[in-house]
Design a protein around this motif. Structure first.
Motif, short mmCIF file in Angstrom:
data_model
loop_
_atom_site.label_atom_id
_atom_site.label_comp_id
_atom_site.label_asym_id
_atom_site.label_seq_id
_atom_site.Cartn_x
_atom_site.Cartn_y
_atom_site.Cartn_z
N ILE A 87 39.84 -18.15 -10.35
CA ILE A 87 39.75 -19.58 -10.06
C ILE A 87 39.96 -20.43 -11.31
N SER A 88 39.64 -19.89 -12.48
CA SER A 88 39.79 -20.65 -13.72
C SER A 88 41.26 -20.88 -14.07
N SER A 89 42.17 -20.18 -13.40
CA SER A 89 43.60 -20.39 -13.66
C SER A 89 44.18 -21.51 -12.81
N ASN A 90 43.33 -22.17 -12.02
CA ASN A 90 43.77 -23.23 -11.12
C ASN A 90 43.17 -24.58 -11.49
N LEU A 100 42.02 -33.88 2.07
CA LEU A 100 42.98 -32.93 1.54
C LEU A 100 42.50 -32.39 0.20
N ALA A 101 42.76 -31.12 -0.03
CA ALA A 101 42.52 -30.49 -1.33
C ALA A 101 43.87 -29.99 -1.84
N LEU A 102 44.15 -30.21 -3.12
CA LEU A 102 45.38 -29.75 -3.74
C LEU A 102 45.03 -28.75 -4.84
N ILE A 103 45.77 -27.63 -4.87
CA ILE A 103 45.50 -26.57 -5.83
C ILE A 103 46.81 -26.24 -6.54
N ALA A 104 46.76 -26.24 -7.87
CA ALA A 104 47.94 -25.88 -8.67
C ALA A 104 47.51 -24.99 -9.82
N GLU A 105 48.41 -24.16 -10.27
CA GLU A 105 48.11 -23.27 -11.39
C GLU A 105 48.15 -24.04 -12.70
#
Length: 181
Positions: A87-90, A100-105
């Motif tokens: 999770i720390s890489s996001n 809405l939730a947005l997730i990016a690396e």
């Protein structure tokens, strides 16, 4: 102060730049990301549209009685299979207004942050499917050699032509059929 809109390519190494100041507008096509800083004035407002296949968008409703911390914990619990194992890489952002939730690396976001922070710019990063989400409840747009799909709930994704024959990083390939029918 000038306002800029950057639309990045799939490899994050080239961008189209739209520069605005008052009534004046300028367009720079297909500029190398290493040269972007030469085209943007310090302390400007910069909106960046990343290819939607690099940002996962997930519908997420915050309950009225839960705190932000509880909401985030519930989100992680509900979507742990969709979130990359470390999770720390996001980087994640939550919009209770848009549900809405947005997730990016981090590897996709950090270089952009570093580039614009050196210039003192105010940066906002969005998935490119936000560009056409207001045009239709569910829409598909072919632009710059890729399909961008936007759904009425705010989620979406993009596929380059090469991805249609193979799975994308975070998006099931079955969605490609939606766009091509």
């Amino acid at each position: 102060m000038k306002d800029y809109i950057l639309h990045l390519d799939n490899n994050l190494d080239k961008a189209d730049i739209y520069k605005y100041q008052g009534e004046n507008a300028e367009y720079i096509h297909n500029i190398s990301i290493t040269k972007v800083s030469r085209s943007i004035e310090p302390n400007s407002n910069v909106i960046v549209f990343l290819p939607s296949n690099l940002i996962s968008s997930v519908v997420s409703n915050k309950d009225i009685d839960e705190s932000n911390e509880q909401y985030h914990a519930r989100f992680f619990s509900d979507h742990e299979d969709n979130i990359i194992s470390d999770i720390s890489s996001n980087q994640m952002t939550f919009s209770t207004d848009q549900k809405l939730a947005l997730i990016a690396e981090n590897s996709d976001i950090d270089p952009l942050n570093q580039l614009f922070n050196r210039l003192g710019c105010n940066i906002q990063i969005f998935p490119e499917h936000f560009l056409h989400s207001e045009y239709g409840k569910d829409s598909c747009l072919y632009w710059n050699n890729r399909y961008t799909i936007s759904f009425s709930n705010g989620t979406g994704f993009s596929l380059s032509l090469i991805h249609i024959s193979e799975p994308t990083r975070r998006t099931p390939i079955s969605y490609a059929v939606f766009c091509l029918k």
